[in-house]
Design a protein around this motif. Structure first.
Motif, PDB file in Angstrom:
ATOM      1  N   UNK A 131       0.823  -1.222   0.000  1.00  0.00           N
ATOM      2  CA  UNK A 131       0.000   0.000   0.000  1.00  0.00           C
ATOM      3  C   UNK A 131       0.851   1.265   0.000  1.00  0.00           C
ATOM      4  N   UNK A 132       2.083   1.157  -0.499  1.00  0.00           N
ATOM      5  CA  UNK A 132       2.949   2.328  -0.560  1.00  0.00           C
ATOM      6  C   UNK A 132       3.338   2.870   0.802  1.00  0.00           C
ATOM      7  N   UNK A 133       3.285   2.022   1.844  1.00  0.00           N
ATOM      8  CA  UNK A 133       3.548   2.510   3.199  1.00  0.00           C
ATOM      9  C   UNK A 133       5.055   2.533   3.471  1.00  0.00           C
ATOM     10  N   UNK A 134       5.701   3.600   3.036  1.00  0.00           N
ATOM     11  CA  UNK A 134       7.158   3.721   3.114  1.00  0.00           C
ATOM     12  C   UNK A 134       7.631   4.472   4.354  1.00  0.00           C
ATOM     13  N   UNK A 135       6.710   4.969   5.182  1.00  0.00           N
ATOM     14  CA  UNK A 135       7.102   5.741   6.362  1.00  0.00           C
ATOM     15  C   UNK A 135       8.086   4.979   7.252  1.00  0.00           C
ATOM     16  N   UNK A 136       7.825   3.706   7.602  1.00  0.00           N
ATOM     17  CA  UNK A 136       8.797   2.999   8.459  1.00  0.00           C
ATOM     18  C   UNK A 136      10.191   2.932   7.834  1.00  0.00           C
ATOM     19  N   UNK A 137      10.261   2.674   6.533  1.00  0.00           N
ATOM     20  CA  UNK A 137      11.557   2.629   5.870  1.00  0.00           C
ATOM     21  C   UNK A 137      12.276   3.957   5.920  1.00  0.00           C
ATOM     22  N   UNK A 138      11.540   5.036   5.737  1.00  0.00           N
ATOM     23  CA  UNK A 138      12.140   6.370   5.815  1.00  0.00           C
ATOM     24  C   UNK A 138      12.640   6.660   7.223  1.00  0.00           C
TER      25      UNK A 138
END
Length: 403
Positions: A254-261
């Motif tokens: 779902x494009x949830x890149x916040x944790x990776x950032x």
């Protein structure tokens, strides 16, 4: 058509399970296989797999669709039709033919996504024309990614009603799920059984792997999605100090890149290992064998495959007290519950769980309990049928609640 009578006492009930196949691999793929294999201890079991759930370009894990990542297999005695495609023709026609040849007494549908709804409706219509009873096993009301889209939520809410009106029994994994399903769809007087999720102990056993003395190894495992709360763990980990190392293993959905950032920007990123992909079965045990504590900071959840993998390995788990996770883990001696969406409480829970390391905790879950729940449900279904027949009343169906 009137439902067929129950089999004679000396005959085994024939069950046909419908669920996720291996091409679009997910936790439901494993669950469908484990459930089917477990049911063979009491019933004759066949399987119809949903092969292509939707156009691959729309699937969050599109890069791995069709890759051979799972080692789990169906028992040789279980005939498997693999499978039904979202575009239906000709696969759905062949699936109906398989159903008619197998002639089950009960059709068991695994429910987790609206992508299978149109196929399920066709299979249910075919089953009911043969007098086959229908059971729906709910893993959740609807996939959270789908539910975020208003059109998808409306489609499921309205179009699931014809299926539920032809359903004779329901299985859920917790009393929390029973309440959620009742409030979302209305299940009237239809028999319902709670069957706690069985163990995910199918990976090849490996020895525990020793780590660096004085360092507690934390593991987050599973897809990375907005409701998983991984960002809470990354924040909590920042304040834990050098006595902890964090490994994150999961595929971004779902494009949830916040944790990776947040990992990239973390001041302690040198103590974080990030494996950003869906790992094959051959790798799963290595990650759990090298973990001292598994952390699952979900903000909501009905059930969790990673939780059951962790319990099968006997390691402590820190899990948020949300949804069905409380019932799933409350009998596990290695569980530390924490409130959701609170990095500070999560950090405290991790330090408490570190004190539970050094011994193997017994997994309280059991597939035999699941089979027993199915036995109770089928008994209730046929008992209800006999009572209604003797009173010359029509069998009540699901309430057509379109709220």
């Amino acid at each position: 058509m009137t439902a067929s009578p129950p089999p004679a006492p000396d005959q085994r009930i024939r069950v046909l399970v419908v669920g996720s196949g291996w091409r679009f691999l997910s936790g439901i793929s494993y669950y469908t296989c484990r459930l089917s294999n477990a049911l063979t201890s009491r019933y004759d079991v066949g399987v119809i797999l949903m092969r292509r759930l939707l156009p691959a370009r729309l699937y969050p894990g599109r890069e791995r669709v069709g890759h051979s990542l799972a080692d789990l297999r169906y028992e040789p005695a279980v005939p498997v039709f693999d499978g039904v495609d979202w575009f239906a023709v000709p696969s759905l026609i062949r699936a109906v033919r398989f159903l008619r040849c197998y002639r089950p007494d009960v059709l068991v549908l695994q429910w987790w996504t609206g992508a299978v709804l149109h196929s399920y409706l066709a299979l249910v219509m075919a089953a009911r024309s043969l007098g086959v009873r229908v059971v729906v096993e709910f893993h959740e009301v609807q996939d959270t990614g789908e539910a975020r889209h208003a059109w998808a939520a409306r489609y499921v809410r309205r179009c699931i009603q014809p299926l539920l009106r032809r359903t004779d029994g329901v299985i859920v994994h917790s009393t929390f799920d029973r309440k959620a399903v009742t409030e979302s769809f209305g299940i009237g007087e239809t028999p319902v059984e709670v069957a706690l999720h069985g163990p995910f102990d199918h990976h090849e056993p490996v020895a525990r792997r020793a780590g660096t003395p004085g360092v507690c190894r934390l593991l987050f495992f599973g897809t990375i999605r907005p409701y998983k709360g991984l960002e809470d763990l990354v924040e909590a980990f920042t304040g834990l100090g050098p006595g902890y190392h964090l490994t994150i293993v999961g595929e971004t959905w779902e494009g949830w890149t916040l944790p990776g950032e947040m990992i990239v920007d973390s001041p302690v990123r040198d103590r974080i290992t990030f494996v950003n992909r869906y790992v094959a079965d051959a790798e799963v045990n290595d990650f759990f064998a090298g973990a001292d504590v598994v952390v699952l900071p979900y903000r909501r959840s009905s059930a969790s495959g990673p939780l059951h993998i962790a319990m099968s390995h006997g390691v402590p788990v820190v899990v948020t007290a949300v949804g069905g996770l409380v019932e799933a883990a409350e009998q596990y001696s290695g569980t530390v519950f924490v409130p959701p969406a609170s990095p500070a409480e999560l950090a405290l829970g991790i330090t408490r769980a570190a004190g539970l390391t050094g011994r193997r905790h017994a997994d309280p879950s059991s597939w035999q309990s699941t089979v027993d729940a199915y036995d109770r449900l089928l008994t209730a279904m046929w008992s209800r049928q006999e009572n209604d027949t003797s009173s010359n009343q029509t069998v009540p169906e699901f309430s057509p609640d379109l709220r």
